[in-house]
Design a protein around this motif. Sequence first.
Motif, PDB file in Angstrom:
ATOM      1  N   VAL A   6       0.847  -1.189   0.000  1.00 47.20           N
ATOM      2  CA  VAL A   6       0.000   0.000   0.000  1.00 47.20           C
ATOM      3  C   VAL A   6       0.889   1.249   0.000  1.00 47.20           C
ATOM      4  N   GLN A   7       0.577   2.186  -0.879  1.00 51.37           N
ATOM      5  CA  GLN A   7       1.287   3.463  -0.934  1.00 51.37           C
ATOM      6  C   GLN A   7       0.315   4.589  -0.611  1.00 51.37           C
ATOM      7  N   ILE A   8       0.832   5.664  -0.091  1.00 58.56           N
ATOM      8  CA  ILE A   8       0.005   6.815   0.257  1.00 58.56           C
ATOM      9  C   ILE A   8       0.474   8.013  -0.545  1.00 58.56           C
ATOM     10  N   THR A   9      -0.480   8.639  -1.242  1.00 62.68           N
ATOM     11  CA  THR A   9      -0.180   9.873  -1.965  1.00 62.68           C
ATOM     12  C   THR A   9      -0.991  11.000  -1.346  1.00 62.68           C
ATOM     13  N   SER A  12      -4.285  11.616   2.287  1.00 58.82           N
ATOM     14  CA  SER A  12      -5.290  10.610   2.666  1.00 58.82           C
ATOM     15  C   SER A  12      -5.661   9.641   1.553  1.00 58.82           C
ATOM     16  N   THR A  13      -4.861   9.571   0.477  1.00 57.88           N
ATOM     17  CA  THR A  13      -5.187   8.670  -0.626  1.00 57.88           C
ATOM     18  C   THR A  13      -4.290   7.438  -0.576  1.00 57.88           C
ATOM     19  N   TYR A  14      -4.954   6.263  -0.487  1.00 54.51           N
ATOM     20  CA  TYR A  14      -4.226   4.998  -0.454  1.00 54.51           C
ATOM     21  C   TYR A  14      -4.233   4.387  -1.851  1.00 54.51           C
ATOM     22  N   VAL A  16      -2.987   1.119  -4.437  1.00 56.28           N
ATOM     23  CA  VAL A  16      -2.487  -0.248  -4.608  1.00 56.28           C
ATOM     24  C   VAL A  16      -2.449  -0.542  -6.100  1.00 56.28           C
TER      25      VAL A  16
END
Length: 320
Positions: A6-9, A12-14, A16
């Motif tokens: 999982v990456q976060i941009t 608050s946006t996850y 995959v």
Amino acid sequence: MDTRKVQITGKSTYVVTLPKKWATRSKLEAGSHISIYYQEDGSLLLKPPGVKSSNKTKKIKFNKELEHIKRDLVGLYIISDHQTIEISGNDIPAAARREIKDLCHRLVGLEMVEGDEKKIVIKNFLDTEDFTIEKGLKRMSSLVYLMLDELASAFEENDKELCNHIISRDDDLDRMFLLVSKQHVERLNLKKPSKHDKQTLVESFYYRLAANDIERIGDHISKISLHFSYISLPQEVLAILVDLCRECQSLFMDSTEALRQSDSDIANNVMGREDIFNKMLISAAQLPTEESIELIIDSFSRIKDYASNIAESAIDLSQL
């Protein structure tokens, strides 16, 4: 199984990434929309664009016994989501076509739209959007309550004609049982449940178990009715059978109420009354009669056992 990190941009946006093979096979491209379904176990079900409900046709050859084909149709009704079933053969007898048409009438939503010597076409018009397993079980419970009530009246009034009406209700019970079974299979296939269906898969499983017990109870009520229609019994024996029938009715309704409420107290009360009911059965079996009532006593015993099964399911559900 593939795993993704999982990456976060932003804040608050996850994000995959999707497996490349799956994306390629699904013909995804920039801007494609993917449907996301939230499953009750916390997982997600992803569906690429273009994936729609099956509208395929199932083809069956009329090259085996009619009873085998009828069983195949019932299986297809429960398990598959085919919208059309075609039965083809060189010479399909008129009697066979009538039997298949009668079977379709006993399966909610199926209709034979075409039938001749060469081909039979069956369409599935069933819409389960407003139907839930809980509603189906409630309908089945109501039917069994009525069947037991009418059976008690048949004993009280020594009314043999009422027996035929009781037996006819069993067809309605079977129709509802198959519909509940079909709905349960759809849940297991992770299809989107009815918007009115609030049950978990575990609850759906136990309700399907209970539906099987209720269907069997209906079979035994029909068996009692059929046997009673052919014999003559003295009034004192009929009075005992009325008591047995009313007690069965009470045990059954309490067990289904325990299931709906997941109430172990009501369920344990049902199971605690088994010994008293068994003594009633023994007393009834010892009554002197010219006609045998062994089959009737056995069926009442089976009804009690199935009611106890439902109560046990209620106890299991109460632990959730």
